[in-house]
Design an enzyme around this catalytic site. Structure first.
Site, PDB file in Angstrom:
ATOM      1  N   ILE A  32       0.832  -1.200   0.000  1.00 28.76           N
ATOM      2  CA  ILE A  32       0.000   0.000   0.000  1.00 28.76           C
ATOM      3  C   ILE A  32       0.867   1.251   0.000  1.00 28.76           C
ATOM      4  O   ILE A  32       0.568   2.234  -0.689  1.00 28.76           O
ATOM      5  CB  ILE A  32      -0.946  -0.025   1.212  1.00 28.76           C
ATOM      6  CG1 ILE A  32      -2.023  -1.097   1.002  1.00 28.76           C
ATOM      7  CG2 ILE A  32      -1.595   1.339   1.436  1.00 28.76           C
ATOM      8  CD1 ILE A  32      -2.845  -1.406   2.224  1.00 28.76           C
ATOM      9  N   TYR A 181      -0.642  -8.737  15.947  1.00 34.17           N
ATOM     10  CA  TYR A 181      -0.613  -7.795  14.819  1.00 34.17           C
ATOM     11  C   TYR A 181      -1.804  -6.844  14.881  1.00 34.17           C
ATOM     12  O   TYR A 181      -1.648  -5.621  14.766  1.00 34.17           O
ATOM     13  CB  TYR A 181      -0.616  -8.551  13.496  1.00 34.17           C
ATOM     14  CG  TYR A 181      -0.794  -7.636  12.305  1.00 34.17           C
ATOM     15  CD1 TYR A 181       0.252  -6.850  11.839  1.00 34.17           C
ATOM     16  CD2 TYR A 181      -2.036  -7.522  11.669  1.00 34.17           C
ATOM     17  CE1 TYR A 181       0.074  -5.981  10.771  1.00 34.17           C
ATOM     18  CE2 TYR A 181      -2.220  -6.665  10.601  1.00 34.17           C
ATOM     19  CZ  TYR A 181      -1.153  -5.892  10.151  1.00 34.17           C
ATOM     20  OH  TYR A 181      -1.341  -5.027   9.106  1.00 34.17           O
ATOM     21  N   LYS A 185      -1.794  -2.655  15.327  1.00 33.79           N
ATOM     22  CA  LYS A 185      -2.449  -1.683  14.441  1.00 33.79           C
ATOM     23  C   LYS A 185      -3.494  -0.868  15.207  1.00 33.79           C
ATOM     24  O   LYS A 185      -3.675   0.327  14.948  1.00 33.79           O
ATOM     25  CB  LYS A 185      -3.091  -2.406  13.260  1.00 33.79           C
ATOM     26  CG  LYS A 185      -2.113  -3.167  12.377  1.00 33.79           C
ATOM     27  CD  LYS A 185      -1.022  -2.267  11.804  1.00 33.79           C
ATOM     28  CE  LYS A 185      -1.540  -1.342  10.713  1.00 33.79           C
ATOM     29  NZ  LYS A 185      -0.442  -0.555  10.088  1.00 33.79           N
TER      30      LYS A 185
END
Length: 316
Positions: A32, A181, A185
């Site tokens: 991204i 994870y 985030k």
């Protein structure tokens, strides 16, 4: 960057010009981040890729220049897992001001065992959250020097179902890679919301915006050799998934809009239009758990202690 009645509807294929602006994209050499950099380069902005891999950074800048004639793009070494190196990285930017930073870089571990950064932090939490927290501390003078700079934090849809364990931020007691994870985030997203709250209290001209890319798959992402190569087989096998998710080129759209759109405001959350998974970027309500100011404040204090920085002192 105030909205006016004459502002045209947002079009991801017709971005407004950004000549003269300087934007840092962490992890801009792949995924991204690469597409954020490519799309911003097409607006005339000067784009700096932060990357820990010089060869990948070189490939990414070459790819952008091949697709965007006259692109103003370059790279600087950036390793978010090495906190003492970040001040040097900021010095290497060699700019008088920074109009935006896109906090995109991150690591994801699919399988055990638990790993740590050189500073002794769990790798995903240490890189994805603490690294960006500390980087923002060192960048703040450059951001404050711009007329209306933006800090854009790229979270994850995976964080929507997670909750932070403030007593085990480093996953020492119970490490599960996917959950760790998602929580890393989520910590980033809490930081983005809390940062804007504190910037407003300090009377700063800098704004902090949180975005997420929805569902973004490599198999739906157009090829950018050698940065990314999509085979015919991968394209065919991923066709059914395109009904629900998208490629990483489209996953970049919320971050790009957060950098460029004069209608975007600090403290907002932006993501894909269709179920939060695919489509053009739109503003969505801040998730209920993400709006918990007490959790955000405690995470902020813990992050200052773990990084050895006092970000609040440089916000004004």
């Amino acid at each position: 960057m105030s909205p006016t009645s004459s502002t045209p509807p947002w079009n991801v294929l017709r971005l407004p010009g950004a000549d003269g602006r300087v934007v840092l994209v962490t992890g801009g050499n792949a995924g991204i981040g690469y597409f954020v950099a490519e799309q911003l380069s097409a607006t005339g902005a000067t784009v700096v890729l932060g990357s820990r891999d010089p060869a990948k950074a070189e490939a990414a800048t070459a790819s952008i220049r091949a697709r965007v004639p006259g692109a103003r793009v370059r790279a600087v070494p950036l390793d978010l897992a090495r906190l003492p190196s970040l001040e040097t990285t900021v010095d290497s930017l060699e700019v008088a001001r920074l109009d935006a930073v896109v906090h995109n870089a991150g690591v994801a571990l699919d399988d055990p065992p638990r790993k740590e950064t050189g500073d002794g932090h769990e790798l995903m939490f240490g890189t994805n959250h603490l690294g960006h927290f500390a980087l923002t501390h060192w960048l703040m003078p450059l951001l404050s020097a711009a007329p209306a700079a933006r800090v854009v934090t790229v979270g994850s849809f995976a964080a929507k179902s997670e909750r932070l364990d403030l007593d085990d931020l480093q996953s020492r007691k119970d490490y599960q890679p996917k959950r760790t994870y998602g929580r890393s985030k989520l910590a980033q997203m809490y930081f983005g919301v809390e940062l804007d709250r504190r910037l407003r209290a300090a009377g700063s001209t800098v704004a902090s915006v949180v975005v997420h890319p929805g569902g973004a798959l490599d198999s739906l992402t157009p090829s950018r050799p050698p940065v990314h190569v999509r085979t015919a087989g991968a394209r065919l096998s991923a066709a059914p998934a395109a009904l629900l998710v998208q490629g990483k080129d489209a996953g970049a759209w919320p971050a790009v809009r957060a950098v460029l759109d004069p209608a975007v405001r600090g403290g907002q959350l932006w993501g894909p239009r269709v179920f939060g998974l695919r489509g053009e970027p739109r503003r969505e309500p801040v998730w209920r758990h993400l709006a918990d100011a007490s959790v955000a404040a405690r995470l902020w204090d813990e992050s200052c202690a773990l990084t050895g920085t006092d970000l609040g002192a440089v916000l004004g």
